[in-house]
Design an enzyme around this catalytic site. Structure first.
Site, mmCIF file in Angstrom:
data_model
loop_
_atom_site.group_PDB
_atom_site.id
_atom_site.type_symbol
_atom_site.label_atom_id
_atom_site.label_comp_id
_atom_site.label_asym_id
_atom_site.label_seq_id
_atom_site.Cartn_x
_atom_site.Cartn_y
_atom_site.Cartn_z
ATOM 1 N N MET A 83 0.883 -1.200 -0.066
ATOM 2 C CA MET A 83 0.019 0.016 -0.027
ATOM 3 C C MET A 83 0.867 1.071 -0.011
ATOM 4 S SD MET A 83 -2.857 -1.213 2.674
ATOM 5 C CE MET A 83 -4.118 -0.095 2.170
ATOM 6 N N ASN B 200 0.141 4.670 5.701
ATOM 7 C CA ASN B 200 1.303 3.457 5.670
ATOM 8 C C ASN B 200 2.640 4.380 5.350
ATOM 9 O OD1 ASN B 200 -1.674 2.840 4.490
ATOM 10 N ND2 ASN B 200 -0.804 0.868 5.002
ATOM 11 N N HIS C 60 4.526 -1.011 11.480
ATOM 12 C CA HIS C 60 5.339 0.030 10.890
ATOM 13 C C HIS C 60 6.061 0.790 11.991
ATOM 14 C CE1 HIS C 60 1.152 0.702 8.366
ATOM 15 N NE2 HIS C 60 1.848 -0.315 7.996
ATOM 16 N N GLU D 285 -7.302 0.818 7.164
ATOM 17 C CA GLU D 285 -7.294 -0.043 5.911
ATOM 18 C C GLU D 285 -8.411 -1.136 6.005
ATOM 19 O OE1 GLU D 285 -2.464 -0.833 5.953
ATOM 20 O OE2 GLU D 285 -3.765 -2.572 5.506
ATOM 21 N N GLY E 144 13.559 4.575 7.951
ATOM 22 C CA GLY E 144 12.546 4.738 8.607
ATOM 23 C C GLY E 144 12.903 5.426 10.158
ATOM 24 N N PHE F 238 5.821 3.400 3.544
ATOM 25 C CA PHE F 238 6.933 3.383 2.873
ATOM 26 C C PHE F 238 7.105 4.493 1.885
ATOM 27 C CE2 PHE F 238 4.810 -0.069 0.575
ATOM 28 C CZ PHE F 238 4.888 0.321 -0.636
HETATM 29 P P1 FDA Z 1 13.206 -2.075 6.006
HETATM 30 O O1 FDA Z 1 12.758 -2.695 7.277
HETATM 31 O O2 FDA Z 1 12.475 -2.040 5.043
HETATM 32 O O3 FDA Z 1 14.825 -2.477 5.516
HETATM 33 C C1 FDA Z 1 15.820 -2.717 6.722
HETATM 34 C C2 FDA Z 1 16.654 -3.954 6.293
HETATM 35 O O4 FDA Z 1 17.835 -3.996 7.158
HETATM 36 C C3 FDA Z 1 15.937 -5.388 6.175
HETATM 37 O O5 FDA Z 1 15.959 -6.250 5.165
HETATM 38 C C4 FDA Z 1 16.769 -5.948 7.527
HETATM 39 O O6 FDA Z 1 16.767 -7.470 7.302
HETATM 40 C C5 FDA Z 1 18.273 -5.217 7.288
HETATM 41 N N1 FDA Z 1 18.883 -5.205 8.656
HETATM 42 C C6 FDA Z 1 18.413 -4.894 9.808
HETATM 43 N N2 FDA Z 1 19.533 -5.011 10.637
HETATM 44 C C7 FDA Z 1 20.635 -5.219 9.945
HETATM 45 C C8 FDA Z 1 22.023 -5.445 10.309
HETATM 46 N N3 FDA Z 1 22.328 -5.257 11.711
HETATM 47 N N4 FDA Z 1 22.843 -5.803 9.220
HETATM 48 C C9 FDA Z 1 22.313 -6.160 7.937
HETATM 49 N N5 FDA Z 1 21.128 -5.868 7.740
HETATM 50 C C10 FDA Z 1 20.139 -5.609 8.906
HETATM 51 N N6 FDA Z 1 4.256 0.216 4.648
HETATM 52 C C11 FDA Z 1 3.395 0.648 3.882
HETATM 53 O O7 FDA Z 1 3.837 1.842 3.356
HETATM 54 N N7 FDA Z 1 2.367 -0.098 2.992
HETATM 55 C C12 FDA Z 1 1.942 -1.230 3.413
HETATM 56 O O8 FDA Z 1 1.289 -1.833 2.662
HETATM 57 C C13 FDA Z 1 2.985 -1.953 4.562
HETATM 58 N N8 FDA Z 1 2.489 -3.261 4.957
HETATM 59 C C14 FDA Z 1 3.157 -3.709 5.790
HETATM 60 C C15 FDA Z 1 3.145 -5.081 6.192
HETATM 61 C C16 FDA Z 1 3.842 -5.890 7.000
HETATM 62 C C17 FDA Z 1 3.503 -7.377 7.434
HETATM 63 C C18 FDA Z 1 4.977 -5.439 7.288
HETATM 64 C C19 FDA Z 1 6.222 -5.969 8.366
HETATM 65 C C20 FDA Z 1 5.162 -3.865 7.106
HETATM 66 C C21 FDA Z 1 4.479 -3.261 6.381
HETATM 67 N N9 FDA Z 1 4.788 -1.913 6.024
HETATM 68 C C22 FDA Z 1 4.001 -1.193 4.983
HETATM 69 C C23 FDA Z 1 5.775 -1.124 6.415
HETATM 70 C C24 FDA Z 1 6.896 -0.953 5.513
HETATM 71 O O9 FDA Z 1 7.265 -2.342 5.002
HETATM 72 C C25 FDA Z 1 8.104 -0.422 6.440
HETATM 73 O O10 FDA Z 1 7.794 0.662 6.846
HETATM 74 C C26 FDA Z 1 9.624 -0.460 5.423
HETATM 75 O O11 FDA Z 1 9.989 -1.611 5.013
HETATM 76 C C27 FDA Z 1 10.496 0.487 6.366
HETATM 77 O O12 FDA Z 1 11.685 0.657 5.591
HETATM 78 P P2 FDA Z 1 13.059 0.795 5.823
HETATM 79 O O13 FDA Z 1 13.837 1.257 4.553
HETATM 80 O O14 FDA Z 1 12.939 1.765 7.026
HETATM 81 O O15 FDA Z 1 13.870 -0.500 6.638
#
Ligand code: FDA
Length: 497
Positions: A116, A475, A437, A352, A465, A477
């Site tokens: 989304m 949402n 989130h 949602e 984030g 992202f």
């Molecule tokens: P993100 O979490 O995407 O990426 C961080 C990465 O760093 C990960 O791949 C992780 O494994 C890696 N990492 C962490 N620590 C590390 C370390 N020490 N060493 C190496 N790698 C490391 N948002 C939205 O806008 N619409 C939506 O529909 C949804 N729906 C949704 C469903 C579900 C089930 C979840 C869990 C989340 C959503 N979200 C969402 C939220 C959205 O996915 C989220 O806000 C973003 O992915 C965050 O982006 P970031 O770049 O901050 O980090």
């Protein structure tokens, strides 16, 4: 390789990391990304990369022996099941008062999320990122992010006809009969692919309950967008199954230590590389945990007191409603949500209309609300336990429940219906134990300067984030991506030229 030097190292491959990689590479800078999760580019013995929500297997969860489904009860019994411990795609990370769901693998949250792709209403932006110029964001960076992510909206005529969105049409009817604003929500899912799924001409993904544990087709995750374009420059390398544990000054550079993992989660090697610049893009929780630990243990002593503060859950709270028999929500449901109920201005909630793709008629309407929850938590280092903790309290969800009730109490009154009490436990209405989130922990203009440069250690940046102080009203992202686009443009222009 151990001992190597790279100009720029990026920790994490979610939205922030992917934007940084693409724009730096396009500017001619070689970039190396370290990602703790798997590459997710190889099908398993069943021919699929990801499993679906109806039959989770070892691919579903990050290092668990039992699934931890967000919606973990149905008709009063637990639906969780045993699985083999594996570096699966969804992490249900447990803190004292909240479970934080996150994606693990190349693509971060884009692998597991609903896609989304929501740009906040402009009048709300000043409350989201008060120090950022809204004209620039809405004129340049939100459009740039939406274009690059491949965002589009469902065809309203198809929406009205397909059995797969009956649940959302029921959601619309109930919202409108109670006088709420119902809005279509754009998504990165390929809507034409979804139509072909319905027609039976391509393998089903959204229409086969694929979402939380990954989509095999149809969803444009970062692997298909930013990361594909970044790789195409030839200047980007990605190392999956590498978990960063330390970043330490090394002369004018930084030494970055990572543990290489096998798919059972065992550490098979420890490597150190040096980098001129390091971007923290490990997500709100990952970045905050690293920075708080590195400050407390003396590796990065000049990080300021704002590091670890300002964390919020975007006000997430879930609930279900029990409909009358004449309001069936459909045994067939698209796993990709496409609509919401906007009562932000009056009640502090944006809900949602979410699927419940269990494959049978449930007569349930299910919602994930994003609310204006005022509580902010803090990460701190527990030296005795050797881990970072978060002081969020479960009771802090009460304002979110009250805000969500501004929508659903009214709908229940209009429709003569009640809440479901069997979806989150035995007689429990509210899913108040989790967030999808996570936001904040290294907030823009507090832990960093106005463009994500960490105070105290030149050459270190936050670009995910963690910069956003706890709530995006919708949402998150698209906002994370647009802010990363804004910040990296400035950093390339001033720090790398
Ligand atoms: P993100 O979490 O995407 O990426 C961080 C990465 O760093 C990960 O791949 C992780 O494994 C890696 N990492 C962490 N620590 C590390 C370390 N020490 N060493 C190496 N790698 C490391 N948002 C939205 O806008 N619409 C939506 O529909 C949804 N729906 C949704 C469903 C579900 C089930 C979840 C869990 C989340 C959503 N979200 C969402 C939220 C959205 O996915 C989220 O806000 C973003 O992915 C965050 O982006 P970031 O770049 O901050 O980090």
């Amino acid at each position: 390789a151990h001992g190597a030097h790279v100009p720029v190292l990026v920790i994490g491959t979610g939205y922030g990391g992917a934007v940084a990689a693409l724009r730096l590479a396009q500017a001619g800078v070689p970039v190396h990304l370290l990602e703790m999760g798997m590459a997710w580019d190889t099908p398993g013995p069943d021919g699929r990369i990801f499993c679906n929500t109806r039959s989770p297997d070892h691919r579903a969860y990050w290092l668990r022996t039992r699934t931890k489904a967000p919606l973990n009860y149905f008709l009063g019994s637990s639906i969780d099941r045993d699985v083999t411990r594996h570096t699966g795609v969804l992490d249900a990370e447990e803190f004292g008062g909240i479970i934080v769901y996150q994606g693990r693998g190349v693509g971060g949250g884009s692998l597991v999320n609903g896609g989304m792709a929501v740009t906040p209403r402009r009048e709300n932006f000043a409350g989201i990122l008060p120090s950022v110029n809204a004209d620039e964001m809405y004129g340049v960076y939100y459009p740039r992010a939406n274009a690059e992510l491949g965002v589009s909206a469902v065809d309203p005529a198809w929406f009205d006809a397909t059995p797969y969105y009956q649940y959302a049409r029921v959601g619309r009817k109930h919202a409108q009969r109670s006088g709420f604003r119902f809005t279509f929500v754009p998504d990165v899912y390929d809507w034409d692919y979804m139509k072909r799924e319905e027609a039976g001409t391509v393998p089903k993904s959204a229409l086969a309950a694929e979402i939380l544990y990954g989509n095999n087709h149809g969803k444009r995750s970062l692997q298909q967008t930013y990361l594909a374009r970044a790789r195409a420059t030839g200047r980007v390398a990605i190392s999956p199954l590498h978990r960063v544990t330390a970043v330490v000054p090394d002369g004018a550079r930084y030494a970055v230590t990572a543990e290489q993992l096998d798919t059972a989660g065992n550490v098979t090697a420890t490597k150190t590389v040096t980098a001129d610049r390091v971007f923290f893009a490990a997500g709100s929780v990952g970045t905050s945990k690293l920075l708080v630990k590195l400050r407390a243990t003396g590796a990065l002593p000049r990080l300021n007191d704002e590091v670890g503060r300002g964390w919020g859950d975007n006000g997430n709270v879930m609930c279900g409603r029990a409909n009358h028999m004449w309001d069936a929500t459909g045994a067939r449901q698209s796993a990709i949500p496409c609509a919401g109920i906007d009562n932000w201005a009056a009640g502090g909630a944006f809900a949602e209309v979410a699927p419940l793709p269990v494959g049978i008629e449930t007569y349930a309407s299910f919602y994930l609300s994003i609310t204006r929850n005022p509580h902010r938590a803090r990460f701190s280092w527990n030296a005795a336990a050797g881990r970072v903790e978060l002081d969020w309290q479960t009771a802090w969800k009460q304002p979110s429940i009250d805000m969500a009730k501004t929508i659903f109490d009214k709908i229940n009154a209009t429709e003569g219906t009640i809440y479901r009490t069997d979806l989150f436990g035995v007689y429990k209405i509210w899913g108040d134990h989790l967030t999808y989130h996570p936001l904040g922990g290294a907030v823009l203009n507090r832990a960093t300067d106005g463009h994500g440069r960490l105070h105290g250690h030149p050459g270190l940046y936050v670009i995910d984030g963690a910069l956003i102080p706890g709530n995006t009203t919708v949402n998150p992202f698209v906002t994370i991506t647009a802010l990363a686009e804004r910040n990296i443009e400035k950093i390339i222009a001033t720090d790398l030229r």
